[in-house]
Design an enzyme around this catalytic site. Structure first.
Site, PDB file in Angstrom:
ATOM      1  N   CYS A 183      -6.323   1.082   2.724  1.00 24.31           N
ATOM      2  CA  CYS A 183      -7.243   2.211   2.915  1.00 24.31           C
ATOM      3  C   CYS A 183      -7.263   3.170   1.737  1.00 24.31           C
ATOM      4  O   CYS A 183      -8.264   3.872   1.538  1.00 24.31           O
ATOM      5  CB  CYS A 183      -6.879   2.946   4.202  1.00 24.31           C
ATOM      6  SG  CYS A 183      -7.178   1.965   5.685  1.00 24.31           S
ATOM      7  N   GLU A 223       0.864  -1.181   0.000  1.00 26.55           N
ATOM      8  CA  GLU A 223       0.000   0.000   0.000  1.00 26.55           C
ATOM      9  C   GLU A 223       0.898   1.228   0.000  1.00 26.55           C
ATOM     10  O   GLU A 223       1.961   1.238   0.635  1.00 26.55           O
ATOM     11  CB  GLU A 223      -0.920   0.040   1.211  1.00 26.55           C
ATOM     12  CG  GLU A 223      -1.777   1.302   1.238  1.00 26.55           C
ATOM     13  CD  GLU A 223      -2.865   1.307   2.303  1.00 26.55           C
ATOM     14  OE1 GLU A 223      -3.726   2.205   2.268  1.00 26.55           O
ATOM     15  OE2 GLU A 223      -2.849   0.415   3.167  1.00 26.55           O
ATOM     16  N   ASN A 283     -12.219  -3.065   0.783  1.00 28.61           N
ATOM     17  CA  ASN A 283     -11.183  -3.226   1.793  1.00 28.61           C
ATOM     18  C   ASN A 283     -11.730  -2.800   3.150  1.00 28.61           C
ATOM     19  O   ASN A 283     -12.184  -1.665   3.316  1.00 28.61           O
ATOM     20  CB  ASN A 283      -9.963  -2.361   1.467  1.00 28.61           C
ATOM     21  CG  ASN A 283      -8.958  -2.355   2.614  1.00 28.61           C
ATOM     22  OD1 ASN A 283      -8.249  -3.327   2.835  1.00 28.61           O
ATOM     23  ND2 ASN A 283      -8.909  -1.254   3.367  1.00 28.61           N
ATOM     24  N   GLU A 284     -11.692  -3.700   4.106  1.00 28.37           N
ATOM     25  CA  GLU A 284     -12.098  -3.406   5.485  1.00 28.37           C
ATOM     26  C   GLU A 284     -13.466  -2.734   5.556  1.00 28.37           C
ATOM     27  O   GLU A 284     -13.710  -1.890   6.417  1.00 28.37           O
ATOM     28  CB  GLU A 284     -11.030  -2.571   6.203  1.00 28.37           C
ATOM     29  CG  GLU A 284      -9.766  -3.355   6.500  1.00 28.37           C
ATOM     30  CD  GLU A 284      -8.809  -2.627   7.422  1.00 28.37           C
ATOM     31  OE1 GLU A 284      -8.944  -1.389   7.581  1.00 28.37           O
ATOM     32  OE2 GLU A 284      -7.924  -3.283   7.991  1.00 28.37           O
TER      33      GLU A 284
END
Length: 659
Positions: free
Chosen positions: A246, A48, A377-378
């Site tokens: 994120c 990331e 994502n998440e």
């Protein structure tokens, strides 16, 4: 005197009893009974763009804000010289005429000598320059009249010139051109600056001012920093997950990652603010942007270089739920789903297809062989489930072979997790992505987490994990042996349960020693150097010794997952003809164990031991990058039994050949 003799006798007797007890408690490895085939993707890496991981990190561009598109157009630049009048330096914005790269710099140069008019770029925390290396300078320009000579140099911290060249801008047609020149560095500096001085008279428009080292990964122009990528190659990862994380979600939907804006010519890729720019008030990063010189094509190419399966993650119509928590209305979700379908075509499509032809034009006619795709994502909640179902239906209808990976939220223990776990299993999800950033104690207590998971249900991707020590410890100080050995113990449980866990990756991957936002991290770098943490060494040991099939390792027919502070997993590598046993001792005292290899014929009479050990607070650093490092030694077997000493707080690997 007799009393002292008795005390000494008793101490010696206790030591003998303890050692004998240790030797009697043998470990049985049923080496002739392979349990489960281990997925080639078992151990991988997750990249990331956080902690200056891309720009200022693996993307080797040295010029910060090369296209003047940062929120402050001259951030990273300074204008110098005594012959600069009001209006001689302007930032022009083409707005809707060129949305992806609207700004450029206009310079009015009037009878200037070298030193009269110039611009200086500070780089990403300075520029890392290596002695003897060639550096490639380039820019896009539009020259309205006359000819101007550029004097380009690199200066070190003391303002000494360590590289220089000069050239004339050749074209005066008034159209945008690209020109460049290469020069060699005569000395090294970790904090160099780029200086561009203009001589002559002319009106110049400048854009995409760039400087790359020539020693990039595989020598690719405009490529990646070779020493950092080599750290990944040395791990032999089974997959690479990208681009996040994120940044996939974005602070809001406008800030989300959009893969189509990261491909094609560099000057046509639309920069955005990196969401880590403003995420943490205690670690502000106002100059943190994503230029997308490292885009989806480069990620796929890197995966191919590493022999790793590409694993892209796409936004599912939801922004980060810790920030704005924006969601796209279901009736407006189609463009997001189409992006996923188009990405599969970009990666795997024939060159005659719309997006396959784009890939081919970028220089890669063969497919990238994409097999996995992450949906969000998440993300969590019913709002995620209903959007995930839309993606599932559309993708499986057109590409049933693609394995879809779904989010289980941000933690492994909450009601949110339990809700998602149930819903995703009811959806017949291919793979569920579990994340855990927890204390070392949590990892030790959860080494058996997957022992009871359904072998016939969805596979598990341990997509992000790291042991976090006391929060008062910051930066690279968090990458201590206490965290690494806890992760090693947990990883024996992942390996033992390869029937369920098919993928696992530590997170985050890279961090700049000056530009980090999140710690701990696997690999730390500055402008010239890079080192692997104890956590990296654990990941590398597992990844390069994953074997092909699991084996049963037990004491009294019980798996070894914390009893007597010992954790064990065993695998066979049928290709290399090796038995590989990993043992983690989290005790403060050493242990001696007899390891018996049951049911094997033609076991080698000797083996190799690799030992990773240290004090719990030990860490590697730029000053001492190998404080914690593996030590290897030979070991002799007695028949089918090896007697192994496990030092305190150690990870020990035994490898034995067989025929």
């Amino acid at each position: 005197m007799n009393f002292k003799k008795n005390i000494i006798f008793l101490l010696v007797l206790c030591t003998v009893i303890r050692v004998n007890a240790q030797k009697k408690e043998g470990i049985l490895v049923r080496a002739g009974k392979a349990d489960t085939e281990i997925a080639s993707t078992m151990w991988g890496v997750f990249f990331e763009d956080i902690n200056m991981g891309a720009d200022g990190g693996i993307y080797a561009e040295l010029v910060k804000n090369r296209s003047f598109e940062f929120a402050k157009p001259l951030m990273g630049w300074s204008v110098k010289g005594k012959k600069i009048a009001e209006g001689d330096v302007l930032v022009l914005n083409r707005q809707e005429n060129q949305v992806a790269n609207p700004r450029f710099l206009r310079l009015n140069v009037n009878a200037a000598m070298k030193g009269d008019v110039g611009i200086i770029n500070e780089g990403f925390k300075g520029m890392g320059i290596k002695k003897g290396v060639r550096y490639d300078f380039s820019l896009m320009y539009r020259q309205q009249r006359s000819h101007v000579t550029l004097y380009v140099s690199l200066t070190d911290e003391q303002n000494n010139t360590i590289a220089e060249t000069h050239f004339k801008l050749a074209d005066t047609s008034g159209t945008w051109q690209k020109q460049g020149m290469s020069f060699d560095a005569t000395d090294a500096s970790g904090k160099a600056k780029l200086n561009i001085w203009f001589e002559g008279t002319g009106l110049l428009d400048l854009d995409m001012i760039s400087l790359f080292p020539s020693d990039t990964w595989k020598g690719r122009k405009g490529g990646m920093r070779s020493d950092m990528i080599q750290m990944l190659a040395d791990m032999k990862p089974g997959f690479i997950r990208f681009p996040g994380g994120c940044i996939v979600e974005g602070i809001d939907l406008a800030n989300r990652y959009q893969w189509k804006k990261t491909i094609g010519p560099i000057e046509e890729r639309q920069l955005i603010m990196n969401r880590w720019n403003v995420e943490f008030s205690h670690r502000p990063a106002p100059d943190y942007f994503q230029t997308f010189g490292l885009g989806f094509f480069e990620y796929f190419q890197l995966a191919e270089d590493l022999g790793a399966a590409p694993l892209p993650i796409l936004n599912c119509g939801m922004a980060c739920q810790f920030n704005t928590a924006e969601v796209v209305p279901l009736e407006q979700l189609d463009p997001y789903v189409q992006d996923a379908l188009d990405l599969i075509e970009f990666a795997n499509g024939d060159v005659t297809s719309e997006w396959g032809s784009v890939r081919a034009k970028m220089g890669h006619s063969k497919p990238f062989n994409l097999k996995y795709l992450g949906i969000g994502n998440e993300n969590w909640g019913p709002q995620y489930v209903e959007r995930a179902k839309v993606f599932q239906q559309a993708i499986k209808a057109k590409y049933p072979e693609i394995q879809l990976i779904y989010s289980s939220g941000t933690d492994p223990d909450s009601e949110r997790f339990r809700y998602l776990n149930g819903e995703l299993r009811a959806m017949d999800a291919n793979v569920i992505d579990e994340h855990y950033y927890r204390s070392p104690d949590w990892f030790l207590k959860n080494a058996g987490r997957y022992d009871q998971y359904d072998r016939n249900g969805p596979k598990i991707f341990a997509g992000e994990y790291a042991a976090h020590v006391d929060g008062k410890i910051t930066g690279s100080n968090r990458n201590i042996w206490q965290a690494a050995i806890a992760e090693a113990a947990f990883m024996t449980g992942l390996e033992r349960n390869a029937a369920v866990v098919n993928m696992a990756s530590y997170a985050p991957l890279f961090a700049n020693t000056e530009g980090w936002q999140w710690a701990p991290d696997l690999i730390w770098a500055d402008n010239l150097n890079v080192y692997g943490t104890p956590n990296y060494l654990v990941q590398k040991l597992f990844s390069t010794n994953k074997g092909t099939h699991t084996l049963s390792a037990s004491i009294d027919n019980k798996s070894i997952s914390g009893a007597d502070q010992l954790y064990v997993s065993a695998v066979a590598d049928r290709t290399k003809k090796e038995i590989i046993i990993k043992l983690v001792n989290t005790d403060t005292e050493s242990k001696i164990r007899e390891i018996t290899l049951d049911s094997w014929k033609n076991i080698g009479s000797s083996g190799k031991l690799t030992v990773l050990k240290g004090n719990l607070t030990d860490r590697n650093s730029m000053e001492n990058p190998a404080l914690v490092s593996p030590q290897e030694q030979d070991i002799r077997l007695k028949g089918k039994t090896a007697t192994v000493t496990l030092p305190p707080n150690s990870l020990v690997m035994l490898k034995v050949k067989y025929n």
